[in-house]
Design a protein around this motif. Structure first.
Motif, short mmCIF file in Angstrom:
data_model
loop_
_atom_site.label_atom_id
_atom_site.label_comp_id
_atom_site.label_asym_id
_atom_site.label_seq_id
_atom_site.Cartn_x
_atom_site.Cartn_y
_atom_site.Cartn_z
N GLU A 10 0.86 -1.18 0.00
CA GLU A 10 0.00 0.00 0.00
C GLU A 10 0.90 1.23 0.00
O GLU A 10 1.83 1.32 0.80
CB GLU A 10 -0.88 -0.01 1.25
N ARG A 11 0.60 2.17 -0.91
CA ARG A 11 1.40 3.39 -1.00
C ARG A 11 0.50 4.61 -1.01
O ARG A 11 -0.51 4.64 -1.70
CB ARG A 11 2.23 3.40 -2.29
N GLN A 12 0.87 5.61 -0.22
CA GLN A 12 0.25 6.93 -0.30
C GLN A 12 1.34 7.89 -0.75
O GLN A 12 2.46 7.83 -0.24
CB GLN A 12 -0.30 7.38 1.06
N ARG A 13 0.99 8.76 -1.69
CA ARG A 13 2.00 9.66 -2.23
C ARG A 13 1.35 10.98 -2.63
O ARG A 13 0.26 11.00 -3.19
CB ARG A 13 2.65 9.03 -3.44
N ALA A 14 2.01 12.06 -2.32
CA ALA A 14 1.64 13.39 -2.81
C ALA A 14 2.90 13.96 -3.44
O ALA A 14 3.96 13.99 -2.82
CB ALA A 14 1.16 14.27 -1.67
N ILE A 61 19.69 2.09 -9.81
CA ILE A 61 19.60 2.59 -8.45
C ILE A 61 20.96 2.43 -7.79
O ILE A 61 21.53 1.34 -7.80
CB ILE A 61 18.53 1.85 -7.63
N SER A 62 21.48 3.51 -7.22
CA SER A 62 22.75 3.44 -6.52
C SER A 62 22.52 3.68 -5.03
O SER A 62 21.62 4.41 -4.65
CB SER A 62 23.75 4.46 -7.08
N GLY A 63 23.34 3.03 -4.24
CA GLY A 63 23.25 3.18 -2.80
C GLY A 63 23.66 1.90 -2.11
O GLY A 63 23.90 0.88 -2.75
N ASN A 64 23.76 1.96 -0.81
CA ASN A 64 24.06 0.80 0.00
C ASN A 64 22.86 -0.15 -0.06
O ASN A 64 21.73 0.28 0.15
CB ASN A 64 24.34 1.25 1.44
N GLY A 65 23.09 -1.43 -0.31
CA GLY A 65 22.01 -2.40 -0.44
C GLY A 65 21.05 -2.44 0.72
O GLY A 65 19.86 -2.69 0.56
N ARG A 66 21.53 -2.17 1.94
CA ARG A 66 20.64 -2.17 3.11
C ARG A 66 19.84 -0.89 3.21
O ARG A 66 18.94 -0.80 4.03
CB ARG A 66 21.47 -2.36 4.41
N GLN A 67 20.15 0.10 2.40
CA GLN A 67 19.43 1.37 2.43
C GLN A 67 18.48 1.54 1.25
O GLN A 67 17.88 2.59 1.08
CB GLN A 67 20.42 2.54 2.45
N ILE A 68 18.35 0.47 0.43
CA ILE A 68 17.42 0.50 -0.70
C ILE A 68 16.31 -0.50 -0.40
O ILE A 68 16.57 -1.70 -0.35
CB ILE A 68 18.12 0.12 -2.02
N PRO A 69 15.07 -0.06 -0.19
CA PRO A 69 14.00 -1.01 0.10
C PRO A 69 13.68 -1.87 -1.12
O PRO A 69 13.70 -1.39 -2.25
CB PRO A 69 12.82 -0.12 0.48
N PHE A 70 13.41 -3.14 -0.88
CA PHE A 70 13.19 -4.07 -1.98
C PHE A 70 12.01 -3.62 -2.87
O PHE A 70 12.03 -3.86 -4.07
CB PHE A 70 12.97 -5.50 -1.46
N CYS A 71 11.02 -2.95 -2.32
CA CYS A 71 9.86 -2.54 -3.10
C CYS A 71 10.17 -1.37 -4.03
O CYS A 71 9.37 -1.03 -4.90
CB CYS A 71 8.68 -2.20 -2.19
N GLU A 72 11.34 -0.75 -3.90
CA GLU A 72 11.75 0.33 -4.79
C GLU A 72 12.61 -0.17 -5.96
O GLU A 72 12.89 0.58 -6.88
CB GLU A 72 12.54 1.40 -4.02
N LEU A 73 12.99 -1.43 -5.92
CA LEU A 73 13.82 -1.97 -7.00
C LEU A 73 12.98 -2.17 -8.25
O LEU A 73 11.79 -2.44 -8.18
CB LEU A 73 14.46 -3.30 -6.57
N ALA A 74 13.62 -2.04 -9.40
CA ALA A 74 12.91 -2.18 -10.68
C ALA A 74 12.43 -3.60 -10.84
O ALA A 74 13.01 -4.55 -10.39
CB ALA A 74 13.82 -1.80 -11.84
N GLN A 100 4.58 7.22 1.57
CA GLN A 100 4.56 6.24 2.66
C GLN A 100 4.20 4.89 2.06
O GLN A 100 3.23 4.77 1.33
CB GLN A 100 3.54 6.64 3.72
N THR A 101 5.00 3.86 2.37
CA THR A 101 4.77 2.52 1.86
C THR A 101 4.59 1.56 3.02
O THR A 101 5.34 1.64 4.00
CB THR A 101 5.96 2.05 0.99
N ARG A 102 3.60 0.68 2.91
CA ARG A 102 3.39 -0.37 3.91
C ARG A 102 3.31 -1.71 3.21
O ARG A 102 2.67 -1.84 2.16
CB ARG A 102 2.10 -0.12 4.69
N ILE A 103 3.95 -2.71 3.79
CA ILE A 103 3.92 -4.08 3.26
C ILE A 103 3.09 -4.93 4.22
O ILE A 103 3.30 -4.88 5.43
CB ILE A 103 5.36 -4.66 3.15
N TYR A 104 2.16 -5.71 3.66
CA TYR A 104 1.27 -6.54 4.47
C TYR A 104 1.35 -8.00 4.03
O TYR A 104 1.72 -8.29 2.90
CB TYR A 104 -0.20 -6.09 4.30
N ARG A 105 0.93 -8.87 4.91
CA ARG A 105 0.72 -10.27 4.54
C ARG A 105 -0.48 -10.33 3.61
O ARG A 105 -1.49 -9.68 3.86
CB ARG A 105 0.47 -11.13 5.77
N ASP A 106 -0.39 -11.10 2.56
CA ASP A 106 -1.51 -11.26 1.63
C ASP A 106 -2.42 -12.36 2.16
O ASP A 106 -2.05 -13.52 2.17
CB ASP A 106 -1.00 -11.58 0.23
#
Length: 165
Positions: free
Chosen positions: A25-29, A152-165, A51-57
């Motif tokens: 779930e994402r809310q964005r302005a 996407i560049s950055g430290n792997g622990r600082q890139i959320p998996f849901c932002e990856l292509a 704001q992004t939230r990950i839930y159990r399906d």
């Protein structure tokens, strides 16, 4: 709200079925300012909260585990806050916006997310997208070419998996 997302893992391009499943779930302005440099060229700047939230399906197959359970240490597994700053350069020389039949369209963006800007993560995304339309025998037939990419560049622990292509 994306009610069902299959997760195939990171670097597991050979996997044929999902390793896990989750809902997102994402809310964005997003606030954007753009300026025409020329008739065909626009420069833009955008910023805003996301704001992004990950839930159990809850509707998933019992044979496929939840991503939250299968990968509890995955970066961004519970979601988080990103407030990106985005710079864009847009070129478009097509003769029509709604039904173009010829011309170029190209977009390049740089999106920066930094913990100093009240973010939970830190990364920079570079995106490029270009397409060309060429009429064939008549304007009812069009040959279209499209090329796009993202890095996407950055430290792997600082890139959320849901932002990856």
């Amino acid at each position: 709200l994306s009610p069902d997302k299959d997760f195939f893992g990171i670097g597991n391009n050979h996997v044929r079925s999902p390793l896990s499943v989750h809902s997102i779930e994402r809310q964005r302005a997003l606030f954007t300012f753009a300026y025409h440099l020329t008739h065909d060229l626009v420069v833009g700047a955008s910023a805003g909260p996301r704001q992004t939230r990950i839930y159990r399906d809850v509707d998933s197959s019992p044979s496929i585990p939840s991503t939250l359970d299968a990968f509890p240490r995955l970066s961004g597994i519970s979601g988080g806050r990103t407030n990106p700053l985005i710079a864009s350069l847009i070129y478009n020389n097509r003769e029509s916006i709604t039904r173009p039949t010829q011309g170029w369209s190209a977009i390049g963006t740089i999106e920066h997310v930094n913990q100093n800007l009240a973010n939970d993560f830190h990364f920079t995304r570079y995106t490029a997208d270009a397409s060309y339309l060429h009429p064939l025998a008549s304007h009812n037939q069009i040959l279209g070419l499209h090329l796009g990419g993202e890095y996407i560049s950055g430290n792997g622990r600082q890139i959320p998996f849901c932002e990856l292509a």
